[in-house]
Design a protein around this motif. Structure first.
Motif, short mmCIF file in Angstrom:
data_model
loop_
_atom_site.label_atom_id
_atom_site.label_comp_id
_atom_site.label_asym_id
_atom_site.label_seq_id
_atom_site.Cartn_x
_atom_site.Cartn_y
_atom_site.Cartn_z
N GLU A 61 -4.53 -56.89 -30.35
CA GLU A 61 -3.21 -57.15 -29.69
C GLU A 61 -3.00 -58.53 -29.85
N THR A 62 -3.70 -59.61 -30.14
CA THR A 62 -3.67 -60.96 -30.47
C THR A 62 -3.01 -60.98 -31.73
N ALA A 63 -3.77 -60.24 -32.77
CA ALA A 63 -3.31 -60.37 -34.36
C ALA A 63 -1.95 -59.81 -34.76
N ARG A 64 -1.63 -58.69 -33.93
CA ARG A 64 -0.29 -58.12 -34.17
C ARG A 64 0.80 -58.86 -34.38
N GLY A 65 1.36 -58.85 -35.61
CA GLY A 65 2.37 -59.73 -35.98
C GLY A 65 2.32 -60.91 -36.42
N ALA A 66 1.15 -61.36 -36.16
CA ALA A 66 1.05 -62.96 -36.53
C ALA A 66 0.89 -63.20 -37.81
N ASP A 67 1.38 -64.35 -38.16
CA ASP A 67 1.69 -64.93 -39.50
C ASP A 67 0.36 -65.62 -40.25
N LEU A 68 -0.12 -66.43 -38.97
CA LEU A 68 -1.11 -67.24 -39.27
C LEU A 68 -2.27 -67.15 -38.33
N LEU A 69 -3.31 -66.65 -38.77
CA LEU A 69 -4.44 -66.32 -37.67
C LEU A 69 -5.57 -67.34 -38.15
N ILE A 70 -6.32 -67.80 -37.11
CA ILE A 70 -7.24 -68.81 -37.50
C ILE A 70 -8.57 -68.49 -36.65
N LEU A 71 -9.55 -68.23 -37.43
CA LEU A 71 -10.87 -67.90 -36.60
C LEU A 71 -11.63 -69.18 -36.27
N ALA A 72 -11.63 -69.57 -34.97
CA ALA A 72 -12.53 -70.83 -34.63
C ALA A 72 -13.49 -70.31 -33.77
N VAL A 73 -14.24 -69.37 -34.20
CA VAL A 73 -15.48 -68.72 -33.37
C VAL A 73 -16.77 -69.23 -34.28
N PRO A 74 -17.99 -69.10 -33.66
CA PRO A 74 -18.96 -69.29 -34.45
C PRO A 74 -19.02 -68.43 -35.75
N VAL A 75 -19.62 -69.06 -36.84
CA VAL A 75 -19.44 -68.45 -38.14
C VAL A 75 -20.13 -67.00 -38.07
N GLY A 76 -21.14 -66.93 -37.29
CA GLY A 76 -21.86 -65.56 -37.00
C GLY A 76 -21.21 -64.40 -36.58
N ALA A 77 -19.90 -64.72 -35.75
CA ALA A 77 -18.93 -63.73 -34.99
C ALA A 77 -17.83 -63.63 -35.96
N ALA A 79 -17.04 -62.18 -38.89
CA ALA A 79 -16.93 -61.13 -39.70
C ALA A 79 -16.69 -59.92 -38.73
N GLY A 80 -17.12 -59.80 -37.69
CA GLY A 80 -16.59 -58.55 -36.74
C GLY A 80 -15.37 -58.88 -36.14
N LEU A 81 -15.09 -60.11 -35.74
CA LEU A 81 -13.69 -60.51 -35.45
C LEU A 81 -12.74 -60.03 -36.49
N ALA A 82 -13.17 -60.48 -37.78
CA ALA A 82 -11.94 -59.99 -38.75
C ALA A 82 -11.81 -58.64 -38.91
N GLY A 83 -12.95 -58.08 -38.46
CA GLY A 83 -12.80 -56.37 -38.52
C GLY A 83 -11.97 -55.96 -37.77
N GLU A 84 -11.75 -56.46 -36.51
CA GLU A 84 -10.80 -56.11 -35.55
C GLU A 84 -9.43 -56.40 -36.03
N ILE A 85 -9.26 -57.86 -36.39
CA ILE A 85 -7.92 -58.30 -36.74
C ILE A 85 -7.30 -57.56 -37.99
N VAL A 86 -7.98 -56.84 -38.93
CA VAL A 86 -7.63 -56.31 -39.99
C VAL A 86 -6.91 -54.85 -39.60
N ARG A 87 -7.26 -54.63 -38.42
CA ARG A 87 -6.90 -53.06 -37.88
C ARG A 87 -5.53 -53.18 -37.17
N ALA A 88 -5.01 -54.71 -37.22
CA ALA A 88 -3.88 -54.78 -36.30
C ALA A 88 -2.68 -54.50 -37.49
N ALA A 89 -1.37 -54.42 -37.00
CA ALA A 89 -0.41 -54.35 -37.90
C ALA A 89 0.09 -55.99 -38.20
N LEU A 90 -0.06 -56.18 -39.33
CA LEU A 90 0.13 -57.75 -39.80
C LEU A 90 1.29 -57.78 -40.66
N PRO A 91 2.03 -58.83 -40.74
CA PRO A 91 3.22 -58.86 -41.66
C PRO A 91 2.38 -59.16 -43.02
#
Lengths: 287, 287
Positions: A61-77, A79-91
């Motif tokens: 939900e956070t990612a949907r339609g966003a232009d610039l997405l910044i991962l500011a979580v621990p490095v170990g987290a 890849a999993g977060l990116a997996g969620e993000i890429v399932r959103a509709a992105l420009p």
């Protein structure tokens, strides 16, 4: 200049760096600022300080339609977060970047997840931080004059790289580009090794009688400062970059052994050579 | 309070510490301020800045009639200088003290020279300094809030000790008393070891490619700061206190080796224990 007024920015992880990004985005009039956090408790602090237009624990939900997405979580987290993000509709021109302090692992993790999904990813490492972690320590100006290392590779989209570069520059960073493995070797020497050195100096100085530190001048304070960094965070960083850190730490151990030998033998000429080389090398960066 | 208006102060060596003492004495209205230096060139700078009522290269002349005499020369030069000073006509309550960063050697040298001549001597070590040496770096306020370690022994005159203690307190120091050997062990841990640690960290961080330091954040700068100290001065300090430094440096070398082993084995639980201990120990002194 980065077009803040056209941008929908999504920050994942409102910690020290993520929170500071929110403050900068707010101050610069980013069109829409969103934040994702793992817990509702973290989001409450964001809402209290009105740091974002929306705050959610749903990454898609956070990612949907966003232009610039910044991962500011621990490095170990990441890849999993990116997996969620890429399932959103992105420009089509959306770019995912991060603030992780190691880069080869991030490119192989979150970077690869994005690449497979056809989403642009650029590795970033703003060299900014503080001993105090968390949103409480977030502040505007944190990125001012900080170096920010970007780590493009052959697959990196040129426009995405330029966009991320312009973003960090707009926040006051001095951006540079280098390969991810080279980056990891560099930060092993200029960030992770100083950390381990500070830890070792703290243990050797304080262990016999910590109360004696009351007599210390600024030298002890500064030499050991970063050893006050968050242990759980530094464990992760040091473990993730251990391959690059090991040669650097071996050098530190060897030099310490050489100094011990020099002092044992009361070899003051040799001692002077070491002191002079250290002073000369340091003067290349610090006046 | 120290009776500045009744005092004739003689400072031997107008360097960073000696020069700062002159500035403090001037600001506090010491009755008469004298300075001795080895070279006319040094004295010219003192005269230009009007830091003393008289300036001479003759130690006996400088000492004659002075109440408080402070040796602010390298430790190796103190005994010879004390030999000159005790040949001057001094008031019965005259006290000689010093600012040397080692104390057992000073007590056995200058202290013993004074004792044999029937002149009171008190060892002092104000924990104040800067990387930049010399009169140019001298400043008022240098001693404010600094610890100052006094090292009396069984032969120390009580009134002389109180006088020296009151002097440093008047300059803003937090004074403490401990035995000379204990002092040397303490400063080995809280001052000399951090210096060697900074030297080793500088060499290990900068040697592969010093230009990479341009990307560093504050960690590298602070962890290595004191390695910019004057090599000739630090050679002397480290050599003079090498007996006390050796066990501390052995600890540093051992801990560095343990960290290397932990990282080699990717033992992250053990790594966390080290990081947590360092953070906890440092927190006993620094918030």
């Amino acid at each position: 200049m980065f077009p803040f007024s056209d941008t929908t920015l999504a920050v994942f992880g409102p910690g020290l760096l993520g929170g500071s990004l929110l403050l900068e985005a707010r101050a610069r009039g980013v069109r829409e600022v969103r934040v994702w956090a793992r817990s509702e408790k973290s989001l409450e602090k964001v809402r209290e300080r009105r740091l974002a237009d929306s705050a959610s624990t749903d990454a898609r939900e956070t990612a949907r339609g966003a232009d610039l997405l910044i991962l500011a979580v621990p490095v170990g987290a990441m890849a999993g977060l990116a997996g969620e993000i890429v399932r959103a509709a992105l420009p089509a021109n959306a770019v995912v970047t991060d603030v992780g302090s190691v880069k080869a692992a991030v490119l192989a993790g979150a970077g690869e997840v994005c690449r497979r999904a056809g989403v642009a990813f650029v590795g970033s490492h703003p060299m900014a931080g503080a001993e105090t972690p968390g949103l409480e320590a977030a502040k505007s100006g944190l990125f001012q004059n900080a170096a920010c290392l970007l780590t493009p590779d052959a697959s990196t989209d040129h426009a995405a790289l330029e966009k991320v570069d312009a973003f960090w520059q707009a926040l006051g960073c001095r951006t540079s580009r280098l390969g991810a493995s080279h980056h990891d070797e560099v930060v092993a020497r200029i960030s992770h090794l100083p950390h381990l050195s500070a830890v070792a100096a703290t243990l050797a100085s304080f262990r016999p009688d910590a109360s004696m530190a009351q007599f210390a001048a600024g030298g002890l304070r500064d030499t050991t400062r970063v050893a006050s960094g968050l242990p759980s965070m530094w464990r992760e960083i040091l473990m993730e970059n251990r391959t690059a850190i090991l040669p650097a730490l071996r050098d530190l151990h060897r030099v310490t052994g050489e100094l011990l030998e020099i002092l044992t033998e009361a070899d003051d000429d040799h001692l002077l050579v070491y002191l002079e080389e250290a002073r000369r090398l340091r003067a290349t960066r610090y006046a």
